[in-house]
Design a protein around this motif. Structure first.
Motif, short mmCIF file in Angstrom:
data_model
loop_
_atom_site.label_atom_id
_atom_site.label_comp_id
_atom_site.label_asym_id
_atom_site.label_seq_id
_atom_site.Cartn_x
_atom_site.Cartn_y
_atom_site.Cartn_z
N GLY A 345 0.49 -8.61 0.23
CA GLY A 345 1.45 -8.41 -0.85
C GLY A 345 2.81 -8.01 -0.33
O GLY A 345 3.85 -8.53 -0.79
N LEU A 346 2.85 -7.11 0.64
CA LEU A 346 4.13 -6.69 1.21
C LEU A 346 4.81 -7.83 1.96
O LEU A 346 6.03 -8.02 1.85
N ARG A 347 4.04 -8.58 2.73
CA ARG A 347 4.61 -9.71 3.47
C ARG A 347 5.17 -10.76 2.52
O ARG A 347 6.23 -11.34 2.75
N THR A 348 4.46 -11.00 1.43
CA THR A 348 4.93 -11.96 0.44
C THR A 348 6.21 -11.49 -0.22
O THR A 348 7.17 -12.26 -0.40
N PHE A 349 6.26 -10.21 -0.59
CA PHE A 349 7.44 -9.68 -1.27
C PHE A 349 8.67 -9.70 -0.37
O PHE A 349 9.74 -10.16 -0.77
N PHE A 350 8.52 -9.18 0.84
CA PHE A 350 9.67 -9.06 1.74
C PHE A 350 9.97 -10.35 2.50
O PHE A 350 11.05 -10.51 3.07
N GLY A 351 9.00 -11.27 2.55
CA GLY A 351 9.20 -12.52 3.27
C GLY A 351 9.24 -12.36 4.77
O GLY A 351 9.79 -13.21 5.49
N ARG A 352 8.61 -11.33 5.29
CA ARG A 352 8.63 -11.06 6.73
C ARG A 352 7.49 -10.13 7.09
O ARG A 352 6.97 -9.39 6.24
N ASP A 353 7.13 -10.14 8.36
CA ASP A 353 6.06 -9.27 8.86
C ASP A 353 6.60 -8.06 9.60
O ASP A 353 5.96 -7.02 9.65
N ASP A 354 7.81 -8.18 10.15
CA ASP A 354 8.34 -7.14 11.04
C ASP A 354 9.01 -6.02 10.26
O ASP A 354 10.21 -5.77 10.36
N LEU A 355 8.21 -5.31 9.50
CA LEU A 355 8.67 -4.15 8.75
C LEU A 355 8.32 -2.88 9.51
O LEU A 355 7.24 -2.77 10.09
N SER A 356 9.22 -1.92 9.52
CA SER A 356 8.98 -0.64 10.17
C SER A 356 8.62 0.40 9.12
O SER A 356 9.29 0.50 8.08
N PHE A 357 7.58 1.18 9.39
CA PHE A 357 7.14 2.18 8.44
C PHE A 357 6.27 3.20 9.14
O PHE A 357 5.84 3.01 10.28
#
Length: 419
Positions: A345-357
């Protein structure tokens, strides 16, 4: 041993500072938008007070965020497909009033015994909004979306008296220590939120007890997942504990991403609904498969390994896992299904995998940091083995199932109206 060393070297950085801030008590951030504020209130009601299990909480979060999304989307002019309804709204209607009302009404329905605390939170939200037409309009929109959600979920099968099939033959599930509970099977027959039939999603099943694949998986969790393991590293122990915290770290991660990416109220509501509803349907499908395969957990299988017909496995009656085994059948892994749906869901929303958290765990007392969704998910799959609660194949197949369901949910819901 080389493989295990490589896994350790690729783990994320970890802060070992004690996590007093690790959600032992959650409080809204004053700078948060209304959706985040009421997501925190929802966690308080669902877990901090209601003490729902992670699986049960998934249904509750989906109910709250579905109603909130429809309210925010309606006031924004319905740029996205509504989940259930798009009540009549004006652009000037108060979005904070709509969010607070939608969340409050469904939480009150879910937790009527928490009426006093919920009413106080609701009053605080409304008191911050000037009286007038905009406030009244927002309240009306929130009332409408909450009513639609309650009507949709009123007889959804939650908390039925469904039971897990119990067997005594090798490979068959039976209640696990320490409490030998028979709970949670109702999730397998819960009404889905989006997909037509969760039973359409199938997993290949556990490997044959007499085969090499099963022996390899059992011996791996026996060595790495034992409470007294001498081959599991301190880093792996910490990761296993962090991911197994019943106050799910995923809840904090989702909120943090909304804050750090400065999402608008509409963007936040849409992202939360996408993630929470995809996770709920993925878990329903996952629990259907658990009930179908009713495979035994490592905590049962390892002490009885002399009876499984596999010459490559040996029983250890004293074996115990690092973490307590959940009272559900083994296969596929529910946590793998859930976290895969969240990351999808997060990857679909942001359109990317390289999120920092990052997020903190009270159980481990540490904060873990990640720079991609895929790396976090890869560690979760390993951590279920390190915790001693799942075989590797249960997590791998749970990942595949969770991804398939989540993709279908997101293909069918929450898209732009002109698409």
């Amino acid at each position: 041993m080389a493989i295990m060393t490589a896994l350790v070297l690729t783990l994320p950085a970890v802060s070992t500072t004690t996590a007093a801030q690790a959600q032992t008590q959650v409080t809204p951030d004053a700078s948060s938008n209304a959706v985040i504020t009421w997501d925190v209130h929802a966690q308080t009601a669902i877990y901090e007070v209601g003490r729902q299990s992670p699986t049960t909480a998934t249904r509750s979060f989906a109910i709250v965020q579905g109603a909130v999304y429809d309210a925010v989307n309606a006031i924004a002019g319905t740029p996205y497909e509504p989940y259930l309804v798009a009540p009549r709204a004006r652009r000037g209607d108060s979005t904070p009033a709509a969010v607070a009302t939608a969340a409050y009404r469904v939480l009150l329905w879910l937790f009527p015994k928490q009426a006093d605390s919920l009413r106080a939170q609701y009053r605080e939200s409304l008191d911050a909004i000037p009286d007038g037409r905009a406030k009244r309009g927002g309240i009306a929109v929130g009332e409408a979306t909450a009513e639609a959600m309650i009507d949709a979920r009123r007889d959804d099968g939650a908390f039925s008296d469904a039971k897990w099939p119990v067997g005594t033959a090798p490979g068959q599930w039976r209640p696990t220590p320490p409490d030998h509970l028979q709970v949670g099977a109702w999730f397998a027959t819960l009404k889905p939120f989006v997909v037509r039939d969760p039973g359409d999603y199938r997993s290949p099943g556990p490997p044959a007890l007499a085969g090499r694949a099963y022996a390899r998986a059992l011996n791996e969790v026996k060595a790495l997942g034992s409470a007294t393991s001498t081959v599991r590293t301190p880093e792996q122990t910490e990761a296993a504990t962090w991911w197994d915290d019943p106050r799910l770290v995923e809840w904090a991660i989702i909120r943090q991403l909304a804050r750090t990416h400065r999402l608008s109220t509409l963007e936040t509501a849409r992202m939360f609904a996408m993630v929470d509803i995809a996770a709920a349907d993925s878990l329903i499908a996952c629990y259907k498969e658990k009930k179908r395969w009713r495979f035994w957990r490592p905590v049962t299988a390892i002490p009885l390994a002399d009876e499984d017909g596999n010459p490559a496995t040996d029983g250890d009656p004293s074996w115990a896992p690092l973490r307590i085994t959940a009272p559900s059948a083994e296969y596929p892994s529910g946590h793998a299904c859930f976290t895969t749906a969240v990351t999808t869901g997060l990857r679909t929303f942001f359109g990317r995998d390289d999120l920092s958290f990052s997020a903190s765990s009270a159980d481990s007392g540490t904060t873990r940091h990640y720079n991609s969704l895929s790396k976090a998910l890869a560690e979760l799959l390993e951590a279920r083995v390190w915790a001693g609660v799942h075989y590797r194949f249960a997590s791998i197949d749970g990942e595949r199932l969770g991804a398939a369901v989540a993709r279908d949910v997101l293909d069918q819901a929450f898209g732009p109206r002109d698409s």
